[in-house]
Design a protein around this motif. Sequence first.
Motif, mmCIF file in Angstrom:
data_model
loop_
_atom_site.group_PDB
_atom_site.id
_atom_site.type_symbol
_atom_site.label_atom_id
_atom_site.label_comp_id
_atom_site.label_asym_id
_atom_site.label_seq_id
_atom_site.Cartn_x
_atom_site.Cartn_y
_atom_site.Cartn_z
ATOM 1 N N MET A 1 0.868 -1.167 0.016
ATOM 2 C CA MET A 1 -0.213 0.065 0.243
ATOM 3 C C MET A 1 0.905 1.285 0.003
ATOM 4 N N LYS A 2 0.524 2.136 -0.833
ATOM 5 C CA LYS A 2 1.579 3.298 -0.990
ATOM 6 C C LYS A 2 1.092 4.274 0.011
ATOM 7 N N ASN A 3 2.083 5.122 0.492
ATOM 8 C CA ASN A 3 2.002 6.281 1.524
ATOM 9 C C ASN A 3 1.286 7.600 0.914
ATOM 10 N N PRO A 4 0.417 7.971 1.648
ATOM 11 C CA PRO A 4 -0.184 9.098 0.972
ATOM 12 C C PRO A 4 0.444 10.314 1.351
ATOM 13 N N VAL A 5 0.758 11.299 0.157
ATOM 14 C CA VAL A 5 1.277 12.516 0.358
ATOM 15 C C VAL A 5 0.346 13.896 -0.223
ATOM 16 N N LEU A 6 -0.113 14.885 0.616
ATOM 17 C CA LEU A 6 -0.799 15.816 0.247
ATOM 18 C C LEU A 6 0.028 16.936 -0.175
ATOM 19 N N ILE A 7 0.062 17.505 -1.154
ATOM 20 C CA ILE A 7 0.917 18.689 -1.578
ATOM 21 C C ILE A 7 -0.134 19.828 -1.987
ATOM 22 N N ILE A 8 0.068 20.943 -1.058
ATOM 23 C CA ILE A 8 -0.844 22.106 -0.957
ATOM 24 C C ILE A 8 0.029 22.964 -1.863
ATOM 25 N N THR A 9 -0.277 23.614 -2.929
ATOM 26 C CA THR A 9 0.458 24.548 -3.837
ATOM 27 C C THR A 9 -0.513 25.496 -4.348
ATOM 28 N N TYR A 10 -0.193 26.730 -4.588
ATOM 29 C CA TYR A 10 -0.719 27.783 -5.421
ATOM 30 C C TYR A 10 -0.343 27.516 -6.838
ATOM 31 N N TYR A 11 1.001 27.484 -7.011
ATOM 32 C CA TYR A 11 1.508 27.575 -8.424
ATOM 33 C C TYR A 11 1.678 26.039 -8.990
ATOM 34 N N TRP A 12 0.916 25.966 -10.072
ATOM 35 C CA TRP A 12 0.933 24.673 -10.850
ATOM 36 C C TRP A 12 0.547 24.864 -12.250
ATOM 37 N N PRO A 13 0.876 24.163 -13.277
ATOM 38 C CA PRO A 13 0.329 24.488 -14.435
ATOM 39 C C PRO A 13 -0.880 24.595 -14.822
ATOM 40 N N PRO A 14 -1.300 25.555 -15.556
ATOM 41 C CA PRO A 14 -0.572 26.442 -16.755
ATOM 42 C C PRO A 14 0.354 27.469 -16.032
ATOM 43 N N ALA A 15 0.591 27.761 -14.731
ATOM 44 C CA ALA A 15 1.389 28.735 -14.271
ATOM 45 C C ALA A 15 2.655 28.384 -14.826
ATOM 46 N N GLY A 16 3.550 29.836 -15.226
ATOM 47 C CA GLY A 16 4.846 29.652 -15.780
ATOM 48 C C GLY A 16 5.713 30.019 -14.612
ATOM 49 N N GLY A 17 6.997 29.919 -15.084
ATOM 50 C CA GLY A 17 8.122 30.380 -14.215
ATOM 51 C C GLY A 17 8.785 29.201 -13.521
ATOM 52 N N PRO A 18 9.894 29.514 -13.026
ATOM 53 C CA PRO A 18 10.512 28.413 -12.385
ATOM 54 C C PRO A 18 9.935 27.859 -10.950
ATOM 55 N N GLY A 19 9.428 28.688 -10.372
ATOM 56 C CA GLY A 19 8.589 28.126 -9.235
ATOM 57 C C GLY A 19 7.785 26.936 -9.240
ATOM 58 N N VAL A 20 7.060 26.991 -10.285
ATOM 59 C CA VAL A 20 5.958 25.930 -10.614
ATOM 60 C C VAL A 20 6.674 24.682 -10.823
ATOM 61 N N GLN A 21 7.796 24.487 -11.198
ATOM 62 C CA GLN A 21 8.409 23.245 -11.651
ATOM 63 C C GLN A 21 8.848 22.473 -10.539
ATOM 64 N N ARG A 22 9.186 22.980 -9.269
ATOM 65 C CA ARG A 22 9.736 22.405 -8.118
ATOM 66 C C ARG A 22 8.743 21.075 -7.747
ATOM 67 N N TRP A 23 7.613 21.511 -7.587
ATOM 68 C CA TRP A 23 6.563 20.531 -6.922
ATOM 69 C C TRP A 23 6.134 19.669 -8.176
ATOM 70 N N LEU A 24 6.149 20.183 -9.400
ATOM 71 C CA LEU A 24 5.486 19.580 -10.259
ATOM 72 C C LEU A 24 6.452 18.442 -10.862
ATOM 73 N N LYS A 25 7.577 18.371 -10.484
ATOM 74 C CA LYS A 25 8.596 17.332 -10.738
ATOM 75 C C LYS A 25 8.863 16.452 -9.350
ATOM 76 N N PHE A 26 8.647 17.033 -8.264
ATOM 77 C CA PHE A 26 8.714 16.143 -7.082
ATOM 78 C C PHE A 26 7.371 15.184 -7.206
ATOM 79 N N ALA A 27 6.318 15.767 -7.669
ATOM 80 C CA ALA A 27 5.113 14.990 -7.388
ATOM 81 C C ALA A 27 5.181 13.830 -8.706
#
Length: 431
Positions: A1-27
Motif C-alpha cells: 500500500m502506498k503512503n499518502p502525500v498531500l501537496i498544497i501549492t498555489y503554483y501549478w501548470p499552466p502557471a509559468g516560471g521556475p517556481g511551478v516546476q519544483r513541486w511538479l517534478k517532485f510530484a
Amino acid sequence: MKNPVLIITYYWPPAGGPGVQRWLKFATYLDQYNFEVTVVIPDHPDYPIVDASLIEEVPKGIQFIKVPINEPSRWASSLSRKRTKNLQKGIIPKNAGPLQRAMIWMRGNLFVPDARVGWKSRVIKAIHPYLLEHKNPTIITTGPPHSIHLIGLELKNKYTGFKWLADFRDPWTTIGYHKHLKIGARAQKKHEQLEQDVLNNADLLIVTSPHTGKEFASKSNTPIQVITNGFDINVNTTTRQPVGAFTMSHVGTLLSDRNPQVLWEVLAELCSESTDFKAAFKLQLAGNVSSEILDSIHRYDLDSNLNLLGYLSHKDAVDLMFHSQCLLLIEIDSIDTKAIIPGKLFEYFASARPIIAIGPKDADIENLIKHTHSGQYFNYLEKQKLKEHVLEKYALFKNGNNEGQLNDHINSYKRENLTKTLAKTIAYTWE
C-alpha cells in the motif's frame, strides 16, 4: 500500500516560471518511492505568468483537489491590468504613481501575509474528506505565497495523525521585495508572528539554500532539510561553441533592484573600445524586464545590441540557453539575497554553456557555480575582473573555442535525485 502525500501549492501548470516546476517534478518522481500523491491547487487562479506547455509535463496518476479561489488581482485589474500584473510578477517601480502606491500599500498591509490568504478557509474545508479517508498522510505546504503555510498551521490545530512539512522556496520576512511593500509596524509584527508560528509548529522545514537554513535555525528548533531546486531537462551534450553572434542571454525576470549597472558599464566600454565587439555582441533578455532596466540599457547606448524576447515557453527558454555563448545570472546586491538561488541556475548547469554571474559577496550561488565549475561569479565591486572575463570569453568566441563544460557535479541536481532526498526526508519525519 502506498503512503499518502498531500501537496498544497498555489503554483501549478499552466502557471509559468521556475517556481511551478519544483513541486511538479517532485510530484512526478515521488511515485517511484511508494507514495500516492494528491495535489491541492486553485481552481481558475489569476496567474501572473502562464505557460500552457507545462501542462504536458503533468504526469498521469496524480490525484487533484481543485479549490475555488477569489483573486484580489482580478478586482485590481479593473483599475489597471498592466500595473496589477507587474506587481504580481514582483516588478515594483521606483517611481510609482498614486494608484500603484495605493495598491502596494494595500498588498503590504491589508493582505497579510499575501493576497492569497483568503484561500485558506476554502482549502481546509475542501480537504476534510481526504483527511478522513487517508490514514497518517504527509502534508506538504509550499510557499511563496506564504499564506499556503497557514493552511498547514490551522490543520495542526484541528487534526492529528499527520506530519506537516513546510517548504520554503524563498525566505519569508527577509525576502528581497518585502521591504518595498510599505508594510506598517502592525502588519510587520503580524508577519513575524505568523512566520514564527509556522517555523515552530511544522514537523520539518524544507529550504532551498544553506543561508535560509541558517536563518531559520536561528529562529526555531524545528528540524531543517536543505533541498535545492534542480533540473529535469536533457543535459546538453554538445559543449562546442554555438553558431551565430556573441550572445549573452538572461532568462527570467529582471526587477528594478536587479539592475546590474556594473555590467552595462563593462559592455558599453567594450562596445566603445572595439567596433568588432560591438558588431558581434548581442544582449538577449527573455522574461519580464522592468522599465528601469531598459532605461539603463538605453543610457549606456546598448539599444542596438539588445534583443528583447519577452516571456518564452519553457521549451523555448531551454533552447535559448543551449544556443547562447554565455548565460547571465543577476542577483540583487543585498545581504538579503545571499540566500536566493534562482531556479534557472540549475537548467543553466544542464545547458553546459558558460555562466557569468553577478551578485552579493559570499552568496550561495557563488559556491554552487564554483562546485560545478560552470562559470565565474563576480560581486558588484569587481568591474575590472568582470571586464577581463568578458574579453576572455569574446577572444575564445573569435577563435571558435568558447566551449562549455560538462561534469558529474551537476548530477546531484537532477530532479529525480533530489526527489530521492525528499523521500528520505518524509520517512525521517515518521521515525
